[in-house]
Design an enzyme around this catalytic site. Structure first.
Site, PDB file in Angstrom:
ATOM      1  N   LYS A  72       0.731  -1.396   0.224  1.00 57.03           N
ATOM      2  CA  LYS A  72      -0.186  -0.173  -0.139  1.00 57.03           C
ATOM      3  C   LYS A  72       0.813   1.386   0.062  1.00 57.03           C
ATOM      4  CE  LYS A  72      -2.799   0.205   3.487  1.00 57.03           C
ATOM      5  NZ  LYS A  72      -1.772   0.351   4.327  1.00 57.03           N
ATOM      6  N   THR A  74       4.131   1.502  -0.835  1.00 52.10           N
ATOM      7  CA  THR A  74       4.835   1.408  -1.940  1.00 52.10           C
ATOM      8  C   THR A  74       4.038   1.894  -3.245  1.00 52.10           C
ATOM      9  OG1 THR A  74       5.945  -0.730  -1.327  1.00 52.10           O
ATOM     10  CG2 THR A  74       5.987   0.128  -3.752  1.00 52.10           C
ATOM     11  N   ARG A  95       2.136   8.406   7.079  1.00 50.48           N
ATOM     12  CA  ARG A  95       2.168   8.049   8.358  1.00 50.48           C
ATOM     13  C   ARG A  95       3.815   7.886   8.865  1.00 50.48           C
ATOM     14  NH1 ARG A  95      -1.126   3.372   9.960  1.00 50.48           N
ATOM     15  NH2 ARG A  95      -0.749   2.930   8.218  1.00 50.48           N
ATOM     16  N   LYS A 106       6.388  -6.308  10.959  1.00 52.31           N
ATOM     17  CA  LYS A 106       5.803  -5.613   9.821  1.00 52.31           C
ATOM     18  C   LYS A 106       6.692  -5.170   8.990  1.00 52.31           C
ATOM     19  CE  LYS A 106       2.308  -2.445   8.808  1.00 52.31           C
ATOM     20  NZ  LYS A 106       3.129  -1.473   7.958  1.00 52.31           N
ATOM     21  N   ALA A 274      -3.918   1.536  12.449  1.00 53.73           N
ATOM     22  CA  ALA A 274      -5.258   1.326  11.899  1.00 53.73           C
ATOM     23  C   ALA A 274      -5.945   0.186  12.815  1.00 53.73           C
ATOM     24  CB  ALA A 274      -5.283   1.273  10.472  1.00 53.73           C
ATOM     25  N   PHE A 302      -3.713  -0.468   6.893  1.00 61.09           N
ATOM     26  CA  PHE A 302      -4.377  -1.776   6.762  1.00 61.09           C
ATOM     27  C   PHE A 302      -5.420  -1.752   5.492  1.00 61.09           C
ATOM     28  CE2 PHE A 302      -2.589  -2.134  11.284  1.00 61.09           C
ATOM     29  CZ  PHE A 302      -1.494  -2.958  10.533  1.00 61.09           C
ATOM     30  N   PHE A 383       3.946  -8.800  -9.068  1.00 59.81           N
ATOM     31  CA  PHE A 383       5.040  -9.571  -8.555  1.00 59.81           C
ATOM     32  C   PHE A 383       5.591 -10.724  -9.635  1.00 59.81           C
ATOM     33  CE2 PHE A 383       3.976  -8.277  -4.634  1.00 59.81           C
ATOM     34  CZ  PHE A 383       4.480  -8.768  -3.504  1.00 59.81           C
ATOM     35  N   TRP A 411       7.276  -1.023  -7.922  1.00 57.74           N
ATOM     36  CA  TRP A 411       8.188  -1.545  -7.112  1.00 57.74           C
ATOM     37  C   TRP A 411       9.708  -1.661  -7.952  1.00 57.74           C
ATOM     38  CZ3 TRP A 411      11.716  -5.567  -6.901  1.00 57.74           C
ATOM     39  CH2 TRP A 411      12.220  -5.732  -5.674  1.00 57.74           C
TER      40      TRP A 411
END
Length: 558
Positions: A72, A74, A95, A106, A274, A302, A383, A411
């Site tokens: 998210k 990224t 954030r 995480k 969150a 999230f 991916f 990415w």
């Protein structure tokens, strides 16, 4: 293949004063530099922007998180870079990372690959000291509570009814429930206490919702720290603590400005979780970015059932902010996980599992459109193991739902890999007006608000609670807090309160185990399931990989 930190350490950053002037028109005199590459923007300057028109706000959210990862942050960074690449004046708002997950499991919150914000090490570690200031303000109030009791307890605080907890910015399960003030009368009155992680604290929530120093002080003063023996609330202003707390927070309240790998502006400020808090960066940073840019990309923590709901029902309700579009991030890997595939098998093509896992994405799309009233784009974070058949199935399935879908490669390629997403979002904003609305009405009861979120968004059949919790909710309603929005603290991994229930479970019950009043933040926290406001470290924490090399460079940080 280079790691995130290796890519970040090769970045060619611009001096923050030059970037601020060139990209945002902020003169050097309005910046407070923290070294060469990060700075705070003065509140006096922000006040001069009041009459400028706002840019367009884009919210990035995601499907329910999985161990496979969604990307998210990224995507937020990649979309911001892509908007600039197609000729739009864009900023991003994120954030700040908490040290708990940085050293836990995480990871950080600075993006990944070629879609990152830098200086990455600084952002993921101490940054500009905001979290330390929030912890100090919280713990100052805690110290003043126990000091007041020790010196005669003029306010007649019932030590059994003190609700204010201390905080630390680290995952430390041993501090969840503790006994303090042992060792004799000189150390105060022994009582049961505990720590929350900083990002779950009410001061963090206040910090992210405050719009000025005056608003900050008012909110800090309104904090309810506990009750007297006859159950009258005691507030921080009764202890005359809110002024000193505001002093500790005055510099932290100024938004932080950094940059992406492609030298575009990024405001990173505040960081409530969150799943246990409201999951959005500061109102001040978002509003500042909107005055300085034509497009602002922000994220909520999230999945869209947690961070995005709180973005809508808490942040937007309290601030007047209104997003024009939502990007929901998904990966084929994560969707297959929601379809029942285990982690070790996610790189194997599995169309049946993908088809099954799409139920999770479908519910999030439905929630955003029908319960938030916002146009939505699906961004597939690509991916290398994704097969053509899987991509085709996903595109067709989402197209059947009537939502635009874009496969993104930010990415690997940075902003270039998200240009199609940027054009799609801009086109959606131009052609599809939002019908923004909240999930529940402000004048609904606390119980009815919880029921609305649980049944509309989570697919639950009902909300449950024992008699003690129901009485607490009724008491808050009777005391005049019923108009506050709710902040449901629950697992992020499922629409239910059971992290193991993947996909889109329905008919389950949402049990409220605990109720907390955040009077300064002006919301009610409803703790559900077994979610913890002080997480623990995993068996092998990320901290074991993080180190300094002989030249003083950070290694092992993602």
């Amino acid at each position: 293949m280079s790691t995130d930190i290796e890519i970040a350490q090769r970045a060619k950053m611009e001096r923050i004063a030059k970037l601020a002037a060139d990209k945002l028109g902020i003169d050097d005199e309005h910046l407070e530099p923290y070294g060469h590459y990060k700075a705070k923007v003065s509140l006096d300057y922000i006040d001069t922007l009041r009459d400028r028109p706002d840019g367009k706000l884009i919210l990035v959210t995601a499907i329910s998180p999985t161990p496979a990862g969604e990307g998210k942050t990224t995507t937020t960074v990649g979309l911001g870079d892509a908007l600039n690449r197609i000729g739009k004046k864009a900023s991003i708002c994120l954030r700040e990372p908490s040290l708990g997950p940085v050293f836990g499991m995480k990871g950080g919150a600075a993006g990944g690959g070629h879609a990152q914000v830098v200086p990455m090490e600084d952002i993921n570690l101490h940054f500009t000291g905001d979290f330390n200031a929030i912890a100090l303000a919280t713990n100052l109030l805690a110290a003043m509570i126990d000091n007041h009791v020790h010196h005669g307890n003029e306010l007649k605080i019932d030590v059994r009814r003190i609700t204010w907890k201390r905080v630390i910015d680290m995952n430390d399960r041993a501090l969840r429930d503790i006994t303090i003030a042992l060792g004799g009368t000189a150390n105060g009155y022994p009582r049961q206490d505990g720590f929350d992680i900083v990002v779950a604290s009410e001061v963090m929530a206040i910090f992210c919702l405050a719009t000025s120093i005056a608003d900050l002080k008012q909110r800090l003063g309104a904090i309810v720290i506990g009750y007297t023996s006859d159950q009258k609330p005691v507030r921080a202003r009764d202890l005359q603590a809110h002024g000193a707390m505001a002093v500790l927070l005055k510099n932290a309240l100024k938004p932080n400005l950094v940059q992406t790998l492609e030298n575009n502006p990024a405001f990173i400020h505040g960081g409530p979780f969150a799943n246990i808090a409201h999951g959005c960066n500061s109102v001040l940073a978002t509003k500042t970015a909107l005055k300085l840019s034509d497009y602002v990309v922000t994220e909520a923590g999230f999945g869209a059932d947690l961070g995005a709901e709180k973005f809508v029902d808490i942040k937007c309700r309290k601030s007047g902010l209104r997003p024009q579009a939502v990007v929901i991030v998904a990966t084929i890997r994560a969707l297959k996980y929601h379809g029942g595939v285990e982690l070790r098998e996610l790189n194997v093509e599995n169309l049946e599992a993908l088809r099954k896992g799409l139920a999770n994405l479908e519910r999030h799309i439905n929630n955003i459109r029908n319960h938030y009233g916002l146009p939505v784009v699906v961004a597939i974070n690509h991916f290398t193991a994704d097969t053509a058949s899987e991509v085709d199935l996903l595109k067709k399935s989402v197209a059947d739902l009537g939502a635009p879908i874009v496969v993104c490669r930010h990415w690997a390629e940075g902003g270039k890999g998200a240009e199609e997403l940027a054009r799609t979002v801009v086109d959606l904003i131009d052609k599809t007006p939002s019908d923004f609305h909240f999930v529940y009405d402000e004048d609904a009861t606390i119980w009815d608000k919880a029921t609305a979120v649980a049944t509309k968004l989570y697919g639950a059949s009902k909300v449950t609670a024992d008699a003690k919790v129901r009485n607490q909710i009724k008491k808050l309603q009777d005391e005049g807090y019923g108009n506050f929005p709710i902040c449901i603290a629950k697992t992020q991994y499922s629409f239910s309160t059971d992290a193991k229930l993947r996909g889109a479970p329905s008919g389950h019950e949402i049990n409220i185990r605990e109720v907390r009043l955040a009077a300064g933040a002006e919301f009610i926290v409803l703790v559900c399931g077994d979610v913890m406001t002080m997480p623990g470290l995993p068996k092998v924490p990320s901290a074991v990989k993080i180190d300094l090399d002989e030249k003083g460079n950070v290694v092992g940080l993602f």
